[in-house]
Scaffold this active site. Structure first.
Site: not given
Ligand code: 0GY
Length: 290
Positions: A47, A128, A155, A247, A29-31, A179, A122
């Protein structure tokens, strides 16, 4: 474009972890973000992150002692999966991807992503982060990606689980929960809310879970000893259906975590070499590379 007010960039100088992952370890899990000049952020994003390009991700992978990545499309890029797919193409076979798509995605785009190493989509249920998508739309997306044998990564926040459970357990694919389902650590591992999630995992063998992101749930802060019992309970109960992720670059956290400390958290939740091998190598390889 400036970062969102209050947005914290990733740790500039993470420590070298004392814990050495087994050979072939996968960060699931990384972006990647941007670089914005090449891959602009989505107009509908909630954001604006910092640039977190593939070169930095791969350098961190090597520094932390990992071999492979699973790059999850983050909401700031919304349905434009090009930055993620570009990273897959540069990874020499050492990265797979999870996409974010809408109904308007074409079969050609799906096939293009599948060929590039995308292994799932996903569904993000956090208000949010994304606008609401009706369940029937999600169900139609599932039907379209089933031919690629893709998984659905979900998620959600634990208080929302009761309202989502019927939808999630009806999914015909592998379902990977991000998570740990984000439990409230103040309530404890044995709290009915968390035990409901354990029961769901118990009853549905197609569910997997990422024992990731202690920094998002911790009240005590690093080294996240207050979250470790939650991860450890899942690893010990479901040793063949747990995976771990860093993450990085940690979108929307208030304090940028030291990635080395996150790696040193792994033996707290997977205390034996066998559990560590399953968590970091065997399980993610079965899920993403077989
Ligand atoms: C994560 C968590 C977050 C962000 C995203 O898609 C995203 O933008 O996933 C978050 O803000 O909780 O999984 O990295």
């Amino acid at each position: 474009m400036p970062m969102s007010p209050g947005y914290v960039p990733f740790h500039p100088n993470p420590s070298k972890p004392k814990y050495k992952p087994p050979p072939g370890a996968v960060d699931t899990h990384c972006h990647v973000f941007g670089p914005e000049a090449k891959f602009p952020f989505a107009p509908e994003r909630k954001y604006t992150p910092c640039d977190a390009p593939k070169e930095k991700l791969f350098a961190l992978r090597d520094f932390l002692g990992f071999d492979k990545n699973v790059i999850v499309q983050a909401s700031a890029h919304s349905k434009d999966n090009r930055a993620m797919v570009d990273a897959l193409g540069a990874a020499s076979g050492r990265a797979k991807g999870i996409a974010f798509v809408g109904e308007e995605v074409t079969d050609e785009e799906l096939a293009w992503m599948n060929k590039a190493g995308v292994r799932g989509v996903r569904f993000n249920f956090l208000k949010r982060l994304v606008d609401y998508t009706p369940r029937d739309v999600l169900q139609r997306i599932v039907k379209r990606v089933q031919k690629f044998d893709w998984q659905i990564v979900v998620y959600f926040e634990m208080p929302d689980l009761p309202g989502l459970e019927d939808f999630l357990t009806a999914l015909p694919t592998i379902v990977v929960v991000d998570h740990m389902g984000t439990p409230d650590v103040k309530k404890g591992v044995d709290h009915p809310e968390n035990q409901r999630f354990h029961r769901l995992m118990d009853r549905h063998g197609n569910f997997w879970v990422k024992v990731s992101c202690p920094e998002r749930m911790s009240v005590a802060g690093p080294p996240y000893d207050d979250v470790a019992p939650f991860g450890r309970a899942l690893v010990e109960r479901f040793p063949d259906r747990v995976i771990w992720g860093s993450d990085w670059p940690h979108p929307n956290v208030k304090v940028a975590p030291d990635d080395g400390v996150l790696v040193d958290y792994i033996p707290k939740i997977a205390p034996t070499a066998e559990l560590q091998r399953k968590l970091l190598v065997d399980n993610p390889m079965r899920l993403y590379w077989s």
